[in-house]
Design an enzyme around this catalytic site. Sequence first.
Site, PDB file in Angstrom:
ATOM      1  N   GLU A 294       0.857  -1.447   0.026  1.00 20.16           N
ATOM      2  CA  GLU A 294       0.145  -0.070  -0.008  1.00 20.16           C
ATOM      3  C   GLU A 294       0.881   1.209   0.069  1.00 20.16           C
ATOM      4  O   GLU A 294       0.478   2.181  -0.372  1.00 20.16           O
ATOM      5  CB  GLU A 294      -0.861  -0.109   1.237  1.00 20.16           C
ATOM      6  N   HIS A 323      10.594 -25.932   1.407  1.00 20.41           N
ATOM      7  CA  HIS A 323       9.799 -27.079   0.783  1.00 20.41           C
ATOM      8  C   HIS A 323       8.872 -26.580  -0.031  1.00 20.41           C
ATOM      9  O   HIS A 323       7.886 -27.547  -0.401  1.00 20.41           O
ATOM     10  CB  HIS A 323       9.442 -27.960   1.893  1.00 20.41           C
ATOM     11  N   LYS A 436     -13.299   0.782  -2.070  1.00 23.20           N
ATOM     12  CA  LYS A 436     -14.459   1.179  -0.854  1.00 23.20           C
ATOM     13  C   LYS A 436     -15.356   1.910  -1.411  1.00 23.20           C
ATOM     14  O   LYS A 436     -16.606   1.606  -1.104  1.00 23.20           O
ATOM     15  CB  LYS A 436     -13.554   2.036   0.226  1.00 23.20           C
TER      16      LYS A 436
HETATM   17  O1  PA5 Z   1      -3.236   1.271   5.989  1.00 26.83           O
HETATM   18  C1  PA5 Z   1      -4.440   1.313   5.540  1.00 26.83           C
HETATM   19  O2  PA5 Z   1      -4.955   2.408   5.821  1.00 26.83           O
HETATM   20  C2  PA5 Z   1      -5.851   0.709   5.214  1.00 26.83           C
HETATM   21  O3  PA5 Z   1      -5.167  -0.739   4.902  1.00 26.83           O
HETATM   22  C3  PA5 Z   1      -6.735   0.611   6.510  1.00 26.83           C
HETATM   23  O4  PA5 Z   1      -5.760   0.037   7.516  1.00 26.83           O
HETATM   24  C4  PA5 Z   1      -7.852  -0.521   6.114  1.00 26.83           C
HETATM   25  O5  PA5 Z   1      -8.462  -0.008   5.196  1.00 26.83           O
HETATM   26  C5  PA5 Z   1      -8.854  -0.471   7.344  1.00 26.83           C
HETATM   27  O6  PA5 Z   1      -9.411   0.937   7.688  1.00 26.83           O
HETATM   28  P1  PA5 Z   1      -9.822   1.573   8.951  1.00 26.83           P
HETATM   29  O7  PA5 Z   1      -8.935   1.302   9.964  1.00 26.83           O
HETATM   30  O8  PA5 Z   1     -10.256   2.899   8.618  1.00 26.83           O
HETATM   31  O9  PA5 Z   1     -11.124   0.722   8.921  1.00 26.83           O
END
Ligand code: PA5
Length: 461
Positions: A294, A323, A436
């Site tokens: 990300e 393995h 989302k």
């Molecule tokens: O790193 C990030 O920002 C995302 O992966 C969020 O952690 C994930 O989408 C969950 O978001 P939230 O904590 O708002 O539910």
Amino acid sequence: MLRLNCKNSDYRIIGEEHGLNLEEEFNNYAGRIADIIRNLNQRKDKPGECLQWLNLGYNEETVWYVKEFASMVEGRFENILVLGIGGSALGGLAVTEALLKPYWNFLSAEQRNNLPRIFFLDNIDPDSINGILAILDLKKTLVNVITKSGDTAETMSQFMVIKDLMEKALGDDYRKNIIATTDKKMGILRQLADQEGYKIFYVPDDIGGRFSVFSSIGLVPFALVGLDIDKIINGIKDIDLELKNTDIRQNIASQYALIHYLMDTKKGKNITVLMPYSSRLKYIPDWYVQLIAESLGKAVNRNSETVFAGLTPVKALGATDQHTKLQLFNEGPNDKVITFIRVGEFDTNLEIPRIFEYTGIGYLGGKTINDLMNAEADSTMVSLIDNQRPTLTLTIDKIDEYHIAQLLYMLEVQTAIAGELYNINAFDQPGVEQVKNYLYTLMGRAGYDGSSSYLKEKIGS
Ligand code: PA5
């Protein structure tokens, strides 16, 4: 202190085609790295920079507040159930798996010192949600619903199912079994928690999910299962000082980031494998996968040029994946940098009995499982050198709060440095937000119907 050995990525060890001239590169990039580190530290308190996680080693107030709550509820619950996804679950899962006794949830209450079991529900599979509900007595369960944005569909749908059942099982008292971890000002969970009277922990501003493991998102569950969060904070504090060092030769986060960056841009190796030699560390690569994917996977750079940057993170586990994946690592495309995580000293020294001495496995008798694990890692490393595959080795002295915190924090800092080297914003996730938003459209959320016909057409085609 956490150590990094990068010599097996050098051309002297794996040859000029695949290895880097580390001495030369460290000299070439010394000024750039120093600027990056200075710049990150100058920017860290600026709103909107998403660098507040660099201050989490100094957050005494939250630590005090979390410990206070954990001691208030001590002995009251048999289970902690964490609801969250992505950055709101993976750090908690990785750290508790590493630091709690192995098979924690299967131990008796006495073996757990009467501390609760802990479960992470990070997906929305109806069978597994139902499955966990069959295991847990909700009256004896403390639910920690974690979502920074406060409205992530996966987390909030789980919460709606579970809250309803809790209310039915506990009546009005159900509120005492819920804690919400969310943003201070915005989001639906914030409003609900206020209305319904749940205990709230806030996620500080300017900390993205994947950098949040040492905020209340991680610290609350850690404290509830008896982990020493002071030691976690001390670990971060100590390594943070080292990682502020602007000299690349003294700063392992900058070495790690630079080697991966150069292996990608100069040698075409854009896959990063993280391979701990310890089952207790097996979820750290899952957390790393999110952190790298990300943060560094971006279409455009800071100058709005299309770059399609990114490293593809791959998880592996030693010795198990010798393995499964090692054949590919050794003989497949030479497009990976493989990082081992080695543990100096395991908690247990497990001797292999001297039996079957008259057979071909007799050589194992009298050695330890620890010797075998170390030999497995050494053999793998040498085979990768033979095949001119670059590797790095991270070593922690032992698996405890102090060292695990240092390992994760260093990986976060190196990600920030890598983002600067690629000149991309490592702290946003437009690709995640896009999905989302599509999801909200498909599920009929008010205000999200703009792309409805577009989605229907694509799905239908
Ligand atoms: O790193 C990030 O920002 C995302 O992966 C969020 O952690 C994930 O989408 C969950 O978001 P939230 O904590 O708002 O539910």
